[in-house]
Design an enzyme around this catalytic site. Structure first.
Site, PDB file in Angstrom:
ATOM      1  N   ARG A  99       8.078  -6.770  -3.348  1.00  0.00           N
ATOM      2  CA  ARG A  99       7.214  -6.810  -1.735  1.00  0.00           C
ATOM      3  C   ARG A  99       6.857  -8.403  -1.255  1.00  0.00           C
ATOM      4  NH1 ARG A  99       1.786  -5.107  -0.450  1.00  0.00           N
ATOM      5  NH2 ARG A  99       1.458  -4.506   2.220  1.00  0.00           N
ATOM      6  N   HIS A 143       0.657  -9.911   7.741  1.00  0.00           N
ATOM      7  CA  HIS A 143      -0.452  -9.732   6.026  1.00  0.00           C
ATOM      8  C   HIS A 143      -2.058 -10.887   7.077  1.00  0.00           C
ATOM      9  CE1 HIS A 143      -0.540  -7.987   2.108  1.00  0.00           C
ATOM     10  NE2 HIS A 143      -1.690  -9.332   2.121  1.00  0.00           N
ATOM     11  N   GLU A 189      -2.989  -3.425   5.708  1.00  0.00           N
ATOM     12  CA  GLU A 189      -4.093  -3.583   5.541  1.00  0.00           C
ATOM     13  C   GLU A 189      -5.598  -3.212   6.844  1.00  0.00           C
ATOM     14  OE1 GLU A 189      -5.174  -3.980   0.977  1.00  0.00           O
ATOM     15  OE2 GLU A 189      -6.064  -4.945   2.397  1.00  0.00           O
ATOM     16  N   ASN A 330      -2.049   1.187  -0.634  1.00  0.00           N
ATOM     17  CA  ASN A 330      -2.624  -0.683  -1.416  1.00  0.00           C
ATOM     18  C   ASN A 330      -4.379   0.247  -2.179  1.00  0.00           C
ATOM     19  OD1 ASN A 330      -1.196  -1.879  -0.313  1.00  0.00           O
ATOM     20  ND2 ASN A 330      -2.593  -3.183   0.934  1.00  0.00           N
ATOM     21  N   TYR A 332      -7.075   0.787  -5.067  1.00  0.00           N
ATOM     22  CA  TYR A 332      -7.479  -0.531  -6.322  1.00  0.00           C
ATOM     23  C   TYR A 332      -8.887   0.791  -7.420  1.00  0.00           C
ATOM     24  CZ  TYR A 332      -4.611  -4.564  -4.650  1.00  0.00           C
ATOM     25  OH  TYR A 332      -3.954  -4.978  -4.596  1.00  0.00           O
ATOM     26  N   GLU A 397       0.418  -1.850  -2.993  1.00  0.00           N
ATOM     27  CA  GLU A 397      -0.276  -2.752  -4.213  1.00  0.00           C
ATOM     28  C   GLU A 397      -1.183  -1.546  -5.279  1.00  0.00           C
ATOM     29  OE1 GLU A 397      -3.044  -5.344  -2.421  1.00  0.00           O
ATOM     30  OE2 GLU A 397      -1.387  -5.586  -1.058  1.00  0.00           O
TER      31      GLU A 397
END
Length: 505
Positions: A99, A143, A189, A330, A332, A397
C-alpha cells in the site's frame, strides 16, 4: 437421533473453541485474504525537489521547522531512487501487497493542469516492478499532501473548488494506472487530517482559533474542521462516482476510503464517561461512516453541532450512500475518555467541546508511545459489524513504534514488534470468526519513514533504514523475518491474553 445430533453439535462447538486457542497460520484466513505492508509518498519517497515535483503543504510545514525535532522529509528513506531494492525486499518477505500513495504534487505539480512526465514515469515504473514481482499495488490517491499551490489559491479543503480539482486528479490516476491498479483508496484519514489541520492547528495548514488551537494566525476551530471534512466526503463521492461510471467495468478494480480507527473507552465506570465514549466514537467513526452508510451525519452530531455542521442535499446524500467497495481502517490505540462537563456556547465550541468528551492520553501519543491494546481492534470491528451493516474492511495500518535517542541508528532486535503483530493478528482472526467482514491486513510500515507526528525518532518499519548514510541502506529487522515466516506458513503462538480479553468481552 436427537442424542446423536446434540453430541455432534457439542463436538463442533468444542472443535471451534479449541481452534480459537491453537496456533494460527495464514492458511486459517480465507482464500484471497491479503497480507501486506504500507507507506505513503510524502513519508517515504524523498526527492522532494527533483524531476518537476513541487511543494505540498507538508513540505512547507516541515521546511519551516514545525515538525517533530524540526525534521523534514526531503530525503527520508529515498524510495524514489531505491524502489527496485524495496520491491525486491517485499518479494523476499512474501508480501501479497504494498500500500502506497501517489504524491499529487509529483504527478500534477500545480494541483491542476498538465501531468508531469517524470512523475508519471516514476509511478508507472513502481507499479510495473510490483506486478513483475507478484505484489499487488494498493494505491491511495490523497494522503494528506495537498499541493501548496491549491492551499495558496483558495485555502485548499475549505473551498468547494477542491472537489473539482481532486476529481480531475483522481481521474488522471485512473487513466494512467487503472489498467494495473485494482485497489484504490480515495482519501486517507479525513477524520484526523481535518482536526489537526483546522481545529488544533498542530498539522498543516495550521488553521485554528483561540482557545482551541496553538500557534495559529488564521482559522476558526468552531466551523472549519466540519467544512473541510464535508468537502473531503463530497470529493470522495465524486471520485467514486466517476470511477464507477467510466472505469470500473473495464478496469475491474475496487475503490474505498480509509479512516483512522481510534477506539474510545470510558475512563471510569460512571454513566457520564460511558456516554462520552459513545459520543466520541460517533464523532470519530460515525462522522464518516454514517454518511457513507445512511446518507447523513450522525444524529448526535446534528444535534450538538447544529448549524455549524454542513447540510447534505438529497443528491449528495444519494451519491454518498454505499460509495465504497471496502472501507479501510488504520488502527493503533484505544483512548480513555472522560465526560467534559463544562458549558460552552454554540459559537465557542470546537470538535471536542461539541462531543463533550476529553480523551485523556493525547500527551502520551505526542511523545510517540502507542499502548498495546489488541482487544480494541476487535471492539472496533464489532462496532462496524453491528452499527454499519458489516461492510468489507481492510486494516490498512497497524503497527508498533519504538524510539531511539539516535535517529536512524541501526537496530535489528524488535521482538516487541513481532509480539505486537501476533496479538493483533490473533484478535483479527477471532473477530472474523465472530462474523466481521475483513478482507486484508497491512502492517505500518514496510520501511522506517518520516512519521507525520514523530519525525525519525519514532520507527515503525519492519525493515530499518540507515538514515545516517547517503545511500539509505535497508535492512530486515527480526519482525520482518517473523512476518515473512508467518506469510510463508509459520505458526503464531497459542492465543495471547490480549486475544482472550477480546474473546471474553
Amino acid at each position: 437421533m436427537v442424542i446423536m445430533a446434540l453430541l455432534l453439535i457439542f463436538l463442533l462447538c468444542l472443535s471451534t473453541s479449541l481452534r480459537d486457542t491453537a496456533a494460527l497460520t495464514r492458511h486459517d484466513f480465507p482464500k484471497g485474504f491479503i497480507f501486506g505492508a504500507g507507506t505513503s509518498a510524502f513519508q517515504v519517497e524523498g526527492a522532494t525537489d527533483e524531476d518537476g515535483r513541487k511543494p505540498s503543504i507538508w513540505d512547507t510545514f516541515t521546511n519551516q521547522g514545525y515538525s517533530f525535532d524540526k525534521a523534514t522529509a526531503n530525503v527520508s528513506a529515498d524510495q524514489y531512487h531505491h524502489y527496485k531494492d524495496d520491491v525486491k525486499l517485499m518479494r523476499d518477505m512474501g508480501l501479497d501487497a504494498y500500500r502506497f500513495s501517489i504524491a499529487w504534487s509529483r504527478l500534477i505539480p500545480d494541483g491542476r493542469g498538465e501531468i508531469n512526465p517524470k512523475g508519471l514515469e516514476y509511478y508507472n515504473n513502481l507499479i510495473d516492478e510490483l506486478i513483475r514481482q507478484g505484489i499487488q499495488p494498493h494505491v491511495t490517491i490523497y494522503h494528506f499532501d495537498l499541493p501548496q499551490s491549491l492551499q495558496d489559491e483558495y485555502d485548499g479543503l475549505l473551498s468547494p473548488r477542491f472537489i473539482e480539482d481532486y476529481t480531475a486528479y483522481a481521474e488522471a490516476c485512473f487513466k494512467s494506472f487503472g489498467d494495473r491498479v485494482k485497489y484504490w483508496v480515495t482519501i486517507n484519514e479525513p477524520n484526523i487530517d481535518t482536526i489537526g489541520g483546522f481545529d488544533t492547528g498542530t498539522l498543516p495548514p495550521q488553521r485554528c482559533s483561540y482557545p482551541f488551537g496553538v500557534n495559529c494566525t488564521v482559522g476558526d476551530s468552531t466551523t472549519e474542521p466540519y467544512l473541510a471534512a464535508h468537502h473531503l466526503l463530497l470529493a470522495h463521492a465524486s471520485a467514486v462516482s466517476l470511477y464507477r461510471d467510466k472505469y470500473q467495468a473495464t478496469q475491474r478494480g475496487q475503490i474505498g476510503i480509509t479512516l483512522l480507527g481510534w477506539w474510545h473507552e470510558p475512563a471510569t465506570n460512571s454513566s457520564q464517561d460511558a456516554a462520552a465514549a459513545t459520543r466520541m466514537n460517533d464523532f470519530h467513526i460515525g462522522w464518516f461512516m454514517h454518511p457513507l452508510v445512511h446518507g447523513d451525519y450522525p444524529t448526535v452530531m446534528r444535534s450538538r453541532v447544529g448549524a455549524r455542521l454542513p447540510g447534505l442535499t438529497a443528491e449528495q446524500s444519494k451519491n454518498l450512500v454505499r460509495s465504497f467497495d471496502f472501507i479501510g481502517f488504520n488502527h493503533y490505540i484505544v483512548l480513555q475518555v472522560q465526560a467534559d462537563k463544562r458549558e460552552f456556547s454554540q459559537m465557542q465550541r470546537d470538535y471536542y467541546a461539541d462531543a463533550a468528551a476529553i480523551p485523556s492520553q493525547f500527551e502520551h501519543i505526542r511523545e510517540g508511545h502507542l499502548d498495546d491494546a489488541p482487544w480494541a481492534l476487535g471492539k472496533l470491528l464489532d462496532h462496524l459489524r453491528l452499527l454499519y451493516g458489516n461492510p468489507p474492511i481492510m486494516i490498512h495500518e497497524n503497527g508498533f513504534s519504538d524510539t531511539s535517542e539516535v535517529p536512524g541508528k541501526i537496530e535489528y532486535d524488535d521482538d516487541d514488534r513481532s509480539e505486537f503483530l501476533q496479538d493483533y493478528i490473533e484478535v483479527l482472526y477471532l473477530s472474523m470468526q465472530n462474523g466481521s467482514n475483513v478482507r486484508g491486513y497491512f502492517v505500518w510500515s514496510f520501511l522506517d519513514v518520516f512519521e507525520f507526528l514523530f519525525g525519525y525518532r519514532s520507527r515503525f518499519g519492519l525493515c530499518g533504514v540507515d538514515m545516517n548514510v547517503e545511500g539509505r541502506t535497508r535492512y530486515m529487522r527480526k519482525s520482518a523475518h517473523w512476518y515473512s515466516g508467518f506469510l510463508n506458513g509459520g505458526e503464531l503462538r497459542p492465543v495471547s491474553p490480549s486475544a482472550k480479553a477480546y474473546s471474553a468481552a
